[in-house]
Scaffold this active site. Sequence first.
Site, PDB file in Angstrom:
ATOM      1  N   GLY A 130     -15.108  11.329 -33.001  1.00  0.00           N
ATOM      2  CA  GLY A 130     -14.510  10.444 -31.992  1.00  0.00           C
ATOM      3  C   GLY A 130     -15.562   9.821 -31.078  1.00  0.00           C
ATOM      4  O   GLY A 130     -16.767  10.007 -31.274  1.00  0.00           O
ATOM      5  N   ASN A 166     -10.059  15.560 -37.822  1.00  0.00           N
ATOM      6  CA  ASN A 166      -9.087  15.182 -38.866  1.00  0.00           C
ATOM      7  C   ASN A 166      -8.925  13.669 -38.954  1.00  0.00           C
ATOM      8  O   ASN A 166      -7.999  13.182 -39.585  1.00  0.00           O
ATOM      9  CB  ASN A 166      -7.730  15.871 -38.627  1.00  0.00           C
ATOM     10  N   LYS A 196      -5.178  11.145 -26.550  1.00  0.00           N
ATOM     11  CA  LYS A 196      -5.650  10.709 -25.235  1.00  0.00           C
ATOM     12  C   LYS A 196      -5.031   9.419 -24.706  1.00  0.00           C
ATOM     13  O   LYS A 196      -5.518   8.869 -23.712  1.00  0.00           O
ATOM     14  CB  LYS A 196      -7.166  10.574 -25.267  1.00  0.00           C
ATOM     15  N   SER A 204     -10.904  16.041 -17.549  1.00  0.00           N
ATOM     16  CA  SER A 204     -10.855  14.672 -17.035  1.00  0.00           C
ATOM     17  C   SER A 204     -10.660  14.660 -15.531  1.00  0.00           C
ATOM     18  O   SER A 204      -9.995  15.545 -14.969  1.00  0.00           O
ATOM     19  CB  SER A 204      -9.669  13.967 -17.696  1.00  0.00           C
ATOM     20  N   THR A 218      -8.696  13.004 -14.158  1.00  0.00           N
ATOM     21  CA  THR A 218      -7.263  12.835 -13.936  1.00  0.00           C
ATOM     22  C   THR A 218      -6.632  14.105 -13.354  1.00  0.00           C
ATOM     23  O   THR A 218      -5.589  14.042 -12.697  1.00  0.00           O
ATOM     24  CB  THR A 218      -6.580  12.390 -15.254  1.00  0.00           C
ATOM     25  N   TYR A 263      -0.410  13.479 -20.664  1.00  0.00           N
ATOM     26  CA  TYR A 263      -1.800  13.613 -21.132  1.00  0.00           C
ATOM     27  C   TYR A 263      -2.623  14.336 -20.064  1.00  0.00           C
ATOM     28  O   TYR A 263      -3.346  15.305 -20.354  1.00  0.00           O
ATOM     29  CB  TYR A 263      -2.402  12.226 -21.420  1.00  0.00           C
ATOM     30  N   LYS A 304      -4.620  18.291 -19.794  1.00  0.00           N
ATOM     31  CA  LYS A 304      -5.983  18.622 -19.341  1.00  0.00           C
ATOM     32  C   LYS A 304      -5.910  19.738 -18.291  1.00  0.00           C
ATOM     33  O   LYS A 304      -6.660  20.716 -18.333  1.00  0.00           O
ATOM     34  CB  LYS A 304      -6.681  17.388 -18.760  1.00  0.00           C
ATOM     35  N   TYR A 310     -14.580  14.424 -16.848  1.00  0.00           N
ATOM     36  CA  TYR A 310     -15.200  13.117 -17.052  1.00  0.00           C
ATOM     37  C   TYR A 310     -14.552  12.084 -16.152  1.00  0.00           C
ATOM     38  O   TYR A 310     -13.335  12.054 -16.009  1.00  0.00           O
ATOM     39  CB  TYR A 310     -15.014  12.607 -18.482  1.00  0.00           C
ATOM     40  N   PHE A 311     -15.370  11.167 -15.684  1.00  0.00           N
ATOM     41  CA  PHE A 311     -14.818   9.993 -15.011  1.00  0.00           C
ATOM     42  C   PHE A 311     -14.584   8.927 -16.102  1.00  0.00           C
ATOM     43  O   PHE A 311     -13.965   9.249 -17.100  1.00  0.00           O
ATOM     44  CB  PHE A 311     -15.691   9.644 -13.797  1.00  0.00           C
ATOM     45  N   ASN A 312     -15.025   7.703 -15.988  1.00  0.00           N
ATOM     46  CA  ASN A 312     -14.637   6.723 -17.014  1.00  0.00           C
ATOM     47  C   ASN A 312     -15.775   6.456 -18.008  1.00  0.00           C
ATOM     48  O   ASN A 312     -16.661   5.655 -17.715  1.00  0.00           O
ATOM     49  CB  ASN A 312     -14.196   5.413 -16.348  1.00  0.00           C
TER      50      ASN A 312
END
Length: 331
Positions: free
Chosen positions: A10, A32, A84, A124, A126, A148, A152, A176-178
């Site tokens: 990913g 996958n 995500k 995240s 978030t 979502y 997290k 993580y931020f963006n």
Amino acid sequence: MKILVTGGAGFIGSHTVAALQQAGYDVVIADNFSNSKPAVLENIRKITGRDFKFYETDVTDTASVEKIFAENKIDGIIHFAGFKAVGESVELPLKYYSNNLQSTVVLADACIKHGCNKFVFSSSATVYGDNDIPFAETMPLKKTTNPYGETKAINERILTDTANANKGFNVALLRYFNPVGAHESGLIGEDPQGIPNNLMPYIARVAKGTLKKLSIFGNDYPTKDGTCIRDYIHVMDLAEGHVAALAKMPQGVSVYNLGTGKGISVLELVTAFEKANNLTIPKKFAPRRAGDLAEYYADASKALRELGWQTKRTVEDCCRDAWRFEKNNSK
Ligand code: UFG
């Protein structure tokens, strides 16, 4: 040291595999291809000149995960695999809860059974919800705005409880931020299927002409130019944050923000992209998007203090690298 990277094909996973290999780690990937392509694996090999073992595996499946641990002496795991898409998670909450939580339970269980004592989790910003800015690791978390985000937050609790119950099992929760940008080689980057949900890949596709015009969601927020403010971090800086977290992971549970510590507006990011790449992005203002917070960015001081990690790349680097990848990509 052998590191299992779930979701290694990913966006963030592939860059982290490259950073791990460049730092000398042995890597095993499980993916996958639910939201990635097999060609990514060959491109990682081209970048690093090194090989890795690959399992085409759904990590919610206990038997498949057991096979990976039986066939490899895994010293640490970085768990990226998961759904995500924020909007889809509101429509299909059970798809998100079952997949994103089950995978963590299965993987943590395998770690404990097989004596793998380092677990890095892809969390995240978030999880902070609508909180004071800058977001700091010491803050009490508030409710997230979608399923979502809840996965997290719940995964953070699952791993915290598991570490508390199993001495020697160490967990780093990376918020993580963006994440934006792409590897400097232009060989790997962000390649969402269908119409992108996120800002940078949308801008890149407008630049390419695949999409006609960028809609800027809201210009009446209480910010300097009325558009939302976020902390955009280059994906290779983020990848290197994982290498630092693995190398310096404290005992027990630790939490780190991975961000630049600086917020910029949607309009500023679009302008930076235009300048860095010498082109114009057709754009219009559109209504606010449901669930968006006006402004947040990281307090990034803890990762610097404890891991010796901070971002090195600029917003211009992010824009230049994102565009290089988009141009190279055949779509
Ligand atoms: N935006 C637009 N137009 C678009 C896309 C986005 O104006 O076409 C705006 C959004 O409204 C927001 C900003 O650009 O103000 C950033 O939006 P993104 O969708 O790129 O990122 P978010 O901040 O909404 O979300 C990201 C990740 C989530 C994660 C969250 C954590 O996508 O996975 O950060 O803070 F949960």
